[in-house]
Design a protein around this motif. Structure first.
Motif, PDB file in Angstrom:
ATOM      1  N   VAL A   4       0.828  -1.208   0.000  1.00  0.00           N
ATOM      2  CA  VAL A   4       0.000   0.000   0.000  1.00  0.00           C
ATOM      3  C   VAL A   4       0.856   1.249   0.000  1.00  0.00           C
ATOM      4  O   VAL A   4       0.535   2.251  -0.633  1.00  0.00           O
ATOM      5  N   THR A   5       1.984   1.242   0.730  1.00  0.00           N
ATOM      6  CA  THR A   5       2.805   2.442   0.865  1.00  0.00           C
ATOM      7  C   THR A   5       4.051   2.411  -0.002  1.00  0.00           C
ATOM      8  O   THR A   5       4.736   3.409  -0.111  1.00  0.00           O
ATOM      9  N   ALA A   6       4.379   1.272  -0.624  1.00  0.00           N
ATOM     10  CA  ALA A   6       5.577   1.191  -1.447  1.00  0.00           C
ATOM     11  C   ALA A   6       5.419   2.009  -2.719  1.00  0.00           C
ATOM     12  O   ALA A   6       4.320   2.234  -3.212  1.00  0.00           O
ATOM     13  N   ALA A   7       6.550   2.483  -3.272  1.00  0.00           N
ATOM     14  CA  ALA A   7       6.517   3.205  -4.528  1.00  0.00           C
ATOM     15  C   ALA A   7       6.002   2.286  -5.627  1.00  0.00           C
ATOM     16  O   ALA A   7       6.321   1.098  -5.657  1.00  0.00           O
ATOM     17  N   PRO A   8       5.171   2.794  -6.546  1.00  0.00           N
ATOM     18  CA  PRO A   8       4.588   1.936  -7.577  1.00  0.00           C
ATOM     19  C   PRO A   8       5.627   1.387  -8.536  1.00  0.00           C
ATOM     20  O   PRO A   8       6.550   2.098  -8.944  1.00  0.00           O
ATOM     21  N   ARG A   9       5.475   0.115  -8.903  1.00  0.00           N
ATOM     22  CA  ARG A   9       6.350  -0.508  -9.892  1.00  0.00           C
ATOM     23  C   ARG A   9       5.669  -0.503 -11.251  1.00  0.00           C
ATOM     24  O   ARG A   9       4.455  -0.629 -11.339  1.00  0.00           O
ATOM     25  N   PRO A  10       6.431  -0.352 -12.335  1.00  0.00           N
ATOM     26  CA  PRO A  10       5.799  -0.331 -13.670  1.00  0.00           C
ATOM     27  C   PRO A  10       5.220  -1.689 -14.030  1.00  0.00           C
ATOM     28  O   PRO A  10       5.655  -2.736 -13.542  1.00  0.00           O
ATOM     29  N   LEU A  11       4.211  -1.674 -14.910  1.00  0.00           N
ATOM     30  CA  LEU A  11       3.596  -2.905 -15.386  1.00  0.00           C
ATOM     31  C   LEU A  11       4.537  -3.644 -16.320  1.00  0.00           C
ATOM     32  O   LEU A  11       5.286  -3.042 -17.088  1.00  0.00           O
ATOM     33  N   ARG A  12       4.488  -4.979 -16.261  1.00  0.00           N
ATOM     34  CA  ARG A  12       5.243  -5.788 -17.222  1.00  0.00           C
ATOM     35  C   ARG A  12       4.607  -5.683 -18.604  1.00  0.00           C
ATOM     36  O   ARG A  12       3.435  -5.348 -18.727  1.00  0.00           O
ATOM     37  N   SER A  13       5.381  -5.980 -19.632  1.00  0.00           N
ATOM     38  CA  SER A  13       4.954  -5.704 -21.008  1.00  0.00           C
ATOM     39  C   SER A  13       3.660  -6.432 -21.372  1.00  0.00           C
ATOM     40  O   SER A  13       2.721  -5.826 -21.901  1.00  0.00           O
ATOM     41  N   LEU A  14       3.569  -7.753 -21.102  1.00  0.00           N
ATOM     42  CA  LEU A  14       2.373  -8.499 -21.455  1.00  0.00           C
ATOM     43  C   LEU A  14       1.188  -8.045 -20.622  1.00  0.00           C
ATOM     44  O   LEU A  14       0.068  -7.890 -21.137  1.00  0.00           O
ATOM     45  N   GLU A  15       1.401  -7.821 -19.346  1.00  0.00           N
ATOM     46  CA  GLU A  15       0.321  -7.345 -18.486  1.00  0.00           C
ATOM     47  C   GLU A  15      -0.155  -5.968 -18.940  1.00  0.00           C
ATOM     48  O   GLU A  15      -1.361  -5.683 -18.968  1.00  0.00           O
ATOM     49  N   ARG A  16       0.789  -5.131 -19.331  1.00  0.00           N
ATOM     50  CA  ARG A  16       0.435  -3.795 -19.808  1.00  0.00           C
ATOM     51  C   ARG A  16      -0.394  -3.873 -21.087  1.00  0.00           C
ATOM     52  O   ARG A  16      -1.355  -3.116 -21.279  1.00  0.00           O
ATOM     53  N   ALA A  17      -0.018  -4.785 -21.980  1.00  0.00           N
ATOM     54  CA  ALA A  17      -0.758  -4.948 -23.225  1.00  0.00           C
ATOM     55  C   ALA A  17      -2.185  -5.430 -22.966  1.00  0.00           C
ATOM     56  O   ALA A  17      -3.141  -4.931 -23.573  1.00  0.00           O
ATOM     57  N   LEU A  18      -2.346  -6.386 -22.054  1.00  0.00           N
ATOM     58  CA  LEU A  18      -3.690  -6.866 -21.725  1.00  0.00           C
ATOM     59  C   LEU A  18      -4.516  -5.768 -21.072  1.00  0.00           C
ATOM     60  O   LEU A  18      -5.705  -5.590 -21.400  1.00  0.00           O
ATOM     61  N   ALA A  19      -3.907  -5.014 -20.164  1.00  0.00           N
ATOM     62  CA  ALA A  19      -4.622  -3.918 -19.508  1.00  0.00           C
ATOM     63  C   ALA A  19      -5.058  -2.879 -20.527  1.00  0.00           C
ATOM     64  O   ALA A  19      -6.199  -2.394 -20.495  1.00  0.00           O
ATOM     65  N   ALA A  20      -4.172  -2.531 -21.444  1.00  0.00           N
ATOM     66  CA  ALA A  20      -4.507  -1.548 -22.475  1.00  0.00           C
ATOM     67  C   ALA A  20      -5.652  -2.042 -23.349  1.00  0.00           C
ATOM     68  O   ALA A  20      -6.560  -1.280 -23.701  1.00  0.00           O
TER      69      ALA A  20
END
Length: 462
Positions: A4-20
């Motif tokens: 909850v308090t950690a700095a956000p990590r970027p999405l992985r490429s495949l996960e990002r593609a599915l989310a998009a």
């Protein structure tokens, strides 16, 4: 450090593609043309129709794939553990789905009603996921949402010209409250994207898209769309003329864009309004407004009849009649028998044409309470996210977009069983969550730097 308090990590490429893909096609669907008869629907090309398997649409299938590959653990943790913004709204969706689903077990079309219940649970998962995606990638979810609305709008306009619906010698959009209102909401979202993105390319997409959204909304023949679109133009005016971003780099970037865009608009708009094409467009819209005013009385009386019919149904069935139970329950009311209500011809399609009334008839008094609580929770989530990220500007943008959502809740049935409100609220929550995490990370770094830089205490004198 907790998630909850950690700095956000970027999405992985495949996960990002599915989310998009989930966000993109979920927006496209809203703006697709709605055929005015079956013969015209048969002529539509495949890309102008909703893609999916049965009643499950493509973006929902893609989300199920994301949940199975990447998100199942996150969704379970979010459901049962506190800490994520928007969790209260997501749980409210689940409670509403569960209650109305139970009440629908005795309804005539139990299979269809189970599907409606499943869609609400799916939307709760989508809300959780979009909060996560917006925290990890600040601009991608909103950019894909606006791009999806833009592509859907282009498809609708092409089909509207190719297979025109002409009433009293006036062309109308293929579809009224669904695509017209979606294009109006897209005007608001495009203004947010223009303000938040660092990319000039996305800013230009937001400007171009808004021009098409405004045109499509204008010819939609939807009073809700006109109202929401007018407030969307007000949001654009505020962003271009008044808004002051908190970040200095963003403020400088917006000033440079204003120096180019505002003079250009001051030249283009007067010319467009006074040109022959502009005059014809104004006459076109005036005719649509006059036609709408002529049928306003019948439309308003029908909505009042649905309200009175819902009251009769709740008095007779305080716990609700289920989704598909509305058909028989409405036809049994004195309001319906008086002839004031719209005719109900199909148990599959029958509904009170208002989100709040829909869940009130399906779930009775508990359904009414849950639907109102869910609406307030979604708006509060959106308000918190926008204000946390943009302060006063966020509050103004929220005040401009909230009234259309309230009007939609009272006039269309799809506010909760679609992503039209859920995804913008989740995007706002993700922005606020990201801002909170980055602020805490910065505070820890500053505190650590202060400890290192502090001089060692002098030894005590003897």
């Amino acid at each position: 450090m907790s998630a909850v308090t950690a700095a956000p990590r970027p999405l992985r490429s495949l996960e990002r593609a599915l989310a998009a893909a989930v966000l993109f096609y979920g927006a496209v669907v809203f703006c697709l043309p709605v055929p005015h008869n079956e013969e015209v629907a048969a002529l539509y090309p495949w890309w102008a129709k909703r893609l999916g398997i049965g009643n499950i649409q493509l973006h929902e299938l893609l989300f199920i794939a994301w949940a199975g590959i990447f998100g199942w653990r996150f969704l379970l943790n979010t459901t049962f553990k506190r800490g994520m913004p928007g969790r209260q709204a997501g749980l409210a969706i689940m409670y509403l789905a569960l209650w109305c689903g139970i009440m629908s077990l005795g309804a005539p079309l139990i299979g269809l009603d189970i599907g409606r219940t499943f869609r609400l649970f799916l939307n709760a998962g989508i809300l959780f996921a979009v909060v996560k995606w917006s925290r990890q990638d600040e601009h991608m979810p909103l950019a894909m949402l606006v791009l999806g609305f833009l592509v859907g709008t282009i498809i609708n306009l092409v089909i509207s010209v190719r297979y025109p619906l002409i009433v009293y010698q006036t062309l109308r959009l293929s579809g009224q409250n669904t695509p017209g209102v979606a294009m109006a909401i897209a005007l608001h979202l495009a203004a947010w994207l223009f303000l938040r993105t660092k990319s000039h390319r996305w800013q230009m997409i937001a400007v171009f898209g808004s021009a098409l959204f405004a045109f499509g909304c204008a010819i939609s023949y939807s009073r809700i769309g006109w109202f929401a679109g007018g407030l969307g133009l007000a949001a654009w005016s505020y962003v271009l003329l008044v808004a002051r971003p908190r970040e200095r780099s963003q403020s400088r970037r917006l000033k440079r864009v204003r120096l180019v865009l505002i003079p250009l608009l001051l030249l283009v708009i007067p010319y467009g309004v006074t040109s022959p094409i502009g005059q014809e467009g104004i006459r076109w819209l005036s005719i649509l407004a006059e036609q709408k005013a002529q049928v306003r009385g019948r439309s308003d009386s029908t909505r009042v009849a649905y309200l009175l019919g819902t009251a009769e149904i709740v008095l007779a069935h305080p716990l609700g009649v289920g989704y598909s139970g509305f058909y028989a329950a409405m036809r049994a009311t004195s309001t319906y028998r008086s002839g004031d209500a719209a005719p109900e011809v199909s148990v599959v399609d029958a509904n009170p044409h208002a989100t709040f009334l829909w869940y009130t008839t399906a779930g009775g008094i508990p359904g009414a309470v849950l639907s109102l609580f869910l609406f307030v929770a979604l708006l509060n989530t959106l308000r918190w996210g926008l204000v946390s990220t943009m302060q006063r500007t966020g509050l103004v943008l929220f005040c401009l977009v909230a009234p259309p959502f309230l009007l939609m809740g009272m006039t269309v049935p799809y506010l909760f069983n679609s992503t039209i409100l859920i995804v913008p609220a989740a995007i706002g929550a993700g922005w606020g969550w990201r801002q909170r995490a980055l602020a805490r990370e910065q505070a820890r770094a500053t505190e650590a730097a202060g400890v290192i830089a502090a001089p060692a205490p002098l030894p005590a004198s003897r």
